[in-house]
Design a protein around this motif. Structure first.
Motif, PDB file in Angstrom:
ATOM      1  N   PRO A 146       0.818  -1.216   0.000  1.00 29.95           N
ATOM      2  CA  PRO A 146       0.000   0.000   0.000  1.00 29.95           C
ATOM      3  C   PRO A 146       0.848   1.262   0.000  1.00 29.95           C
ATOM      4  O   PRO A 146       1.997   1.276   0.454  1.00 29.95           O
ATOM      5  N   GLY A 147       0.250   2.341  -0.500  1.00 31.45           N
ATOM      6  CA  GLY A 147       0.952   3.606  -0.625  1.00 31.45           C
ATOM      7  C   GLY A 147       1.475   4.150   0.693  1.00 31.45           C
ATOM      8  O   GLY A 147       2.540   4.780   0.732  1.00 31.45           O
ATOM      9  N   LYS A 148       0.762   3.897   1.791  1.00 31.66           N
ATOM     10  CA  LYS A 148       1.218   4.443   3.073  1.00 31.66           C
ATOM     11  C   LYS A 148       2.543   3.827   3.499  1.00 31.66           C
ATOM     12  O   LYS A 148       3.374   4.506   4.121  1.00 31.66           O
ATOM     13  N   LEU A 149       2.781   2.562   3.141  1.00 30.56           N
ATOM     14  CA  LEU A 149       4.066   1.951   3.476  1.00 30.56           C
ATOM     15  C   LEU A 149       5.157   2.457   2.536  1.00 30.56           C
ATOM     16  O   LEU A 149       6.300   2.660   2.962  1.00 30.56           O
ATOM     17  N   LYS A 150       4.819   2.681   1.274  1.00 32.29           N
ATOM     18  CA  LYS A 150       5.784   3.280   0.353  1.00 32.29           C
ATOM     19  C   LYS A 150       6.193   4.667   0.851  1.00 32.29           C
ATOM     20  O   LYS A 150       7.367   5.052   0.774  1.00 32.29           O
ATOM     21  N   LEU A 151       5.215   5.424   1.353  1.00 27.36           N
ATOM     22  CA  LEU A 151       5.514   6.750   1.881  1.00 27.36           C
ATOM     23  C   LEU A 151       6.448   6.668   3.083  1.00 27.36           C
ATOM     24  O   LEU A 151       7.415   7.436   3.197  1.00 27.36           O
ATOM     25  N   VAL A 152       6.189   5.724   3.987  1.00 28.39           N
ATOM     26  CA  VAL A 152       7.060   5.551   5.149  1.00 28.39           C
ATOM     27  C   VAL A 152       8.472   5.186   4.698  1.00 28.39           C
ATOM     28  O   VAL A 152       9.460   5.712   5.220  1.00 28.39           O
ATOM     29  N   ALA A 153       8.581   4.292   3.719  1.00 33.02           N
ATOM     30  CA  ALA A 153       9.900   3.917   3.217  1.00 33.02           C
ATOM     31  C   ALA A 153      10.618   5.125   2.631  1.00 33.02           C
ATOM     32  O   ALA A 153      11.827   5.312   2.845  1.00 33.02           O
TER      33      ALA A 153
END
Length: 318
Positions: free
Chosen positions: A84-91
């Motif tokens: 999901p995008g929220k994990l990509k953002l965290v990365a």
């Protein structure tokens, strides 16, 4: 020794259930553990700047949690083959120069020598803390092509900070919410993940043993490769190998230790990358006025359309 669990899925969904299993197994090994749901955090695309509401950005708080942990377990659902995008953002927020041990090495040496760095990057001494990590990805599909991009992208969480990956678990067939509880192999696998991390907390990077399912690549232990003739490159970490024919079958080989050093997993490659970035930035920094002059005309072009506007964007000169 503390383990940070990051949940990128729905509260108490299949991914989080496996994360809780892993953390419980780690607790049974004597580790401390905490769980952070990304849904509980405010994480804008860019860090909040001076004069803005600091409470609108939990990025610095999450950064501190990462810097202070000894172990990291990330659990994510699989959406359209990936995470999901929220994990990509965290990365994106937690990796890069601020978390990169090679950049930190250079900055520490420069500051210790009393010199002014040519290009100043964020620096946090805690980056050097040894950590061990694992990944859990859960999807609804059973076929491999619908799950293939999840684990490779999760490795962005660990490359920069030189965090050793001890295990990873890829689970399919969870089409209904929380249905992973029906998959005994997945539950046992999550227990293994928790033990793999807990048993190796505090170990130096090179002393951490990988205990998950094996893959083609000996560095990241995944099996996604790019083939160019007989040359092979791991698409996840960049280790280089060869495509050979043995007993009539095509075989991917990573036998050359020097070729494996191209992997992002290695400190050697991180150092080479840091030098490349800093040299490029230094050369371009000396041309700041030229860059500004050439970029200025593009700032005059405004074609934006925003919510609430009744007209399309147009050039400021029109």
């Amino acid at each position: 020794m503390t383990i940070l669990g990051l949940s990128a899925g729905n509260p108490d969904g299949s991914a989080e259930i496996l994360l809780k299993r892993a953390l419980r197994a780690a607790l049974e090994r004597g580790a401390d553990a905490s769980l952070v749901r990304l849904d509980d955090l405010e994480l804008p695309m860019r860090p909040v700047g001076p004069g803005q509401d600091a409470g609108a950005d939990d990025g610095p708080w999450l950064w501190d949690r990462l810097m202070e942990c000894d172990g990291l377990i990330v659990a994510s659902p699989i959406y359209s083959r990936t995470i999901p995008g929220k994990l990509k953002l965290v990365a994106d927020r937690l990796s890069g120069p601020a978390a990169d041990v090679a950049f930190a090495e250079k900055m520490r040496a420069t500051l210790a020598a009393g010199e002014t760095p040519a290009v100043r990057f964020p620096y946090d001494e805690r980056v050097f803390r040894p950590r061990v990590a694992a990944f859990i990805a859960v999807g609804g599909a059973n076929t491999s092509q619908w799950k293939s991009l999840a684990l490779p992208l999760m490795h962005q969480m660990t490359f920069s900070a030189h965090i050793a990956v001890a295990d990873q678990l890829l689970v399919g067939g969870c089409g209904m919410p929380r249905s992973v509880v029906l998959d005994e192999d997945a539950l046992v696998g999550a227990d293994r993940v928790g033990r793999s991390v807990a048993d190796q907390l505090g170990r130096a990077f090179d002393a951490v043993e990988y205990r998950g399912e094996p893959g083609l690549c000996p560095m990241c232990h995944l099996s996604m490769v790019v083939i160019d003739g007989t040359c092979v490159e791991c698409a996840t970490c960049g280790a280089r190998g060869t495509l050979e024919v043995r007993d009539g079958a095509a075989v991917v080989c990573f036998d050359d230790p020097a070729a494996r050093e191209h992997s992002l997993v290695t400190l050697a490659e991180k150092r080479a990358h840091a030098v490349e970035v800093q040299q490029t930035a230094a050369v371009q920094g000396a041309q700041a006025a030229k860059i500004e002059r050439r970029a200025a005309p593009y700032a005059e072009i405004d074609l934006r359309v925003t919510p609430g506007t009744a007209r399309p964007g147009r050039s400021r000169r029109s």
